[in-house]
Design a protein around this motif. Structure first.
Motif, PDB file in Angstrom:
ATOM      1  N   GLY A 273      -9.286   4.202 -13.234  1.00 19.76           N
ATOM      2  CA  GLY A 273      -9.760   3.620 -11.978  1.00 19.76           C
ATOM      3  C   GLY A 273     -11.123   4.190 -11.621  1.00 19.76           C
ATOM      4  O   GLY A 273     -11.718   4.954 -12.391  1.00 19.76           O
ATOM      5  N   ASN A 274     -11.629   3.838 -10.445  1.00 21.34           N
ATOM      6  CA  ASN A 274     -12.942   4.337 -10.024  1.00 21.34           C
ATOM      7  C   ASN A 274     -12.888   5.776  -9.541  1.00 21.34           C
ATOM      8  O   ASN A 274     -13.919   6.428  -9.442  1.00 21.34           O
ATOM      9  CB  ASN A 274     -13.518   3.434  -8.934  1.00 21.34           C
ATOM     10  N   THR A 275     -11.710   6.292  -9.200  1.00 25.76           N
ATOM     11  CA  THR A 275     -11.579   7.674  -8.736  1.00 25.76           C
ATOM     12  C   THR A 275     -10.750   8.513  -9.697  1.00 25.76           C
ATOM     13  O   THR A 275     -11.168   9.597 -10.102  1.00 25.76           O
ATOM     14  CB  THR A 275     -10.945   7.716  -7.323  1.00 25.76           C
TER      15      THR A 275
ATOM     16  N   SER B 275      -3.879   0.376  -3.073  1.00 24.05           N
ATOM     17  CA  SER B 275      -4.859   1.062  -2.217  1.00 24.05           C
ATOM     18  C   SER B 275      -5.458   2.251  -2.948  1.00 24.05           C
ATOM     19  O   SER B 275      -4.963   3.365  -2.868  1.00 24.05           O
ATOM     20  CB  SER B 275      -4.201   1.486  -0.912  1.00 24.05           C
ATOM     21  N   GLY B 276      -6.499   1.968  -3.710  1.00 23.77           N
ATOM     22  CA  GLY B 276      -7.249   2.990  -4.430  1.00 23.77           C
ATOM     23  C   GLY B 276      -8.634   3.131  -3.818  1.00 23.77           C
ATOM     24  O   GLY B 276      -8.781   3.123  -2.592  1.00 23.77           O
ATOM     25  N   THR B 277      -9.645   3.258  -4.663  1.00 20.81           N
ATOM     26  CA  THR B 277     -11.029   3.346  -4.190  1.00 20.81           C
ATOM     27  C   THR B 277     -11.316   2.127  -3.307  1.00 20.81           C
ATOM     28  O   THR B 277     -11.872   2.261  -2.210  1.00 20.81           O
ATOM     29  CB  THR B 277     -11.990   3.364  -5.391  1.00 20.81           C
TER      30      THR B 277
ATOM     31  N   LEU C  46      -9.663   3.391   1.939  1.00 17.22           N
ATOM     32  CA  LEU C  46      -9.564   4.304   3.089  1.00 17.22           C
ATOM     33  C   LEU C  46     -10.694   5.334   3.103  1.00 17.22           C
ATOM     34  O   LEU C  46     -11.412   5.495   4.103  1.00 17.22           O
ATOM     35  CB  LEU C  46      -8.194   4.988   3.010  1.00 17.22           C
ATOM     36  N   LYS C  47     -10.865   6.021   1.986  1.00 23.23           N
ATOM     37  CA  LYS C  47     -11.906   7.057   1.927  1.00 23.23           C
ATOM     38  C   LYS C  47     -13.295   6.419   1.984  1.00 23.23           C
ATOM     39  O   LYS C  47     -14.201   6.929   2.641  1.00 23.23           O
ATOM     40  CB  LYS C  47     -11.722   7.842   0.621  1.00 23.23           C
TER      41      LYS C  47
ATOM     42  N   ASP D  69      -3.545   5.757  -2.065  1.00 23.34           N
ATOM     43  CA  ASP D  69      -3.242   5.778  -0.632  1.00 23.34           C
ATOM     44  C   ASP D  69      -1.966   5.002  -0.295  1.00 23.34           C
ATOM     45  O   ASP D  69      -1.736   4.685   0.882  1.00 23.34           O
ATOM     46  CB  ASP D  69      -4.433   5.231   0.176  1.00 23.34           C
TER      47      ASP D  69
END
Ligand SMILES: Nc1ncnc2c1ncn2[C@@H]1O[C@H](COP(=O)(O)OP(=O)(O)O)[C@@H](O)[C@H]1O
Ligand SMILES: CC(C)(COP(=O)(O)O)[C@@H](O)C(=O)NCCC(=O)O
Ligand SMILES: [K+]
Length: 247
Positions: free
Chosen positions: A9-11, A117-119, A141-142, A210
């Motif tokens: 993923g992106n994070t 609910s990721g990046t 969220l972040k 998240d």
């Protein structure tokens, strides 16, 4: 059949070993290297491997996986029991395709909305026949809190606060959290309502970093009976692809 599945993923990079359809172990890493894989496998004899990547890995991951397993390149051209109706399959995030494959094969007779609910937060609908038309891409969220700090002169950088549950704020922090967090739940509720009106029996599956935040908030809402967290949806979707190719 021992399968190694990797979701970049992106994070975070998520990685798992499945014995047929049973999850043996899983982990998430921010720094992902060849030795991460060796340490994770630790003695398991891997037959098949597959990767979904939204970002290119920093090393030649394909060659490495080919050196010890039957490696399958995942793409939207791979036919599964989910039919992609997206107008631009070539631009579709592979994690989204894997998530709806995972969802459809866990609950094959139901219409499903996946909230990953990721990046970013993605809302992806798949119907009971396995048709996947697309959904929604929205800031995570972040990302919401980081963006407010990045694009302004006076808004500080705050981390999400799992305890926060106010509808509005009375200082800078609580006002920003009401926008970023409570706002995200209002957004999710709005999309759930939209899909539920068209598909009254819809099931909502939560996954991504998240997911616990969404789970806590939605379990206190009218949607509680139809919401379920499936933390390994993308990984199990990738594992399902290996099975559908080999069976
Ligand atoms: N320790 C952490 N570091 C960074 N992000 C975290 C952490 N814990 C939870 N998160 C949240 O998880 C999200 C990433 O979740 P994940 O599903 O792994 O994303 P991706 O699939 O985009 O890599 C971040 O955007 C952030 O909101
Ligand atoms: C929407 C995403 C950024 C979500 O990625 P994530 O938050 O899981 O890291 C990713 O699926 C992506 O880059 N998609 C490409 C655009 C599309 O799906 O149409
Ligand atoms: K996502």
């Amino acid at each position: 059949m021992i399968n190694l599945v990797i979701d970049i993923g992106n994070t975070f990079t998520k990685i798992a070993i499945f014995n047929n359809r049973e999850l043996v172990k899983s982990a998430a890493y921010q720094d992902f290297t060849e030795s991460t894989i060796s340490n994770f496998i630790n003695g398991h004899n891997v037959d098949n491997s597959i990767v979904s990547a939204v970002e290119d890995p920093a090393f030649d991951l394909e060659s490495h996986l080919k050196s010890f397993s039957n490696y399958q390149r995942f793409s939207t051209s791979i036919k599964t029991n989910v039919s992609i109706r997206y107008k631009t399959p070539e631009t579709l995030g592979l994690d989204r395709y894997a998530a709806v494959i995972g969802a459809h094969n866990l609950y094959c007779s139901q219409d499903i909305l996946v909230i990953d609910s990721g990046t970013c937060v993605t809302y992806d609908f798949v119907d009971r026949e396995g048709n996947y038309p697309g959904g929604v891409i929205s800031p995570g969220l972040k990302m919401r809190l980081t963006a407010m700090n990045y694009y302004t002169g006076r808004l500080p950088l705050f981390s999400p606060d799992p305890e926060f549950d106010q509808q509005s704020g009375n200082d800078t922090l609580s006002c920003m959290l009401a926008g970023a967090q409570t706002g995200l739940i209002h957004e999710a509720a709005g999309f759930i309502n939209y899909y539920k009106q068209q598909h009254p029996d819809i099931k909502i599956l939560l996954c991504g970093g998240d997911a616990p935040f969404f789970d806590r908030q939605l379990k206190n809402s009218i949607f509680a009976p139809i919401v379920k967290t499936e933390p390994h949806l993308v990984l199990s979707g990738l594992n399902e692809v290996i099975h559908q190719i080999n069976d």
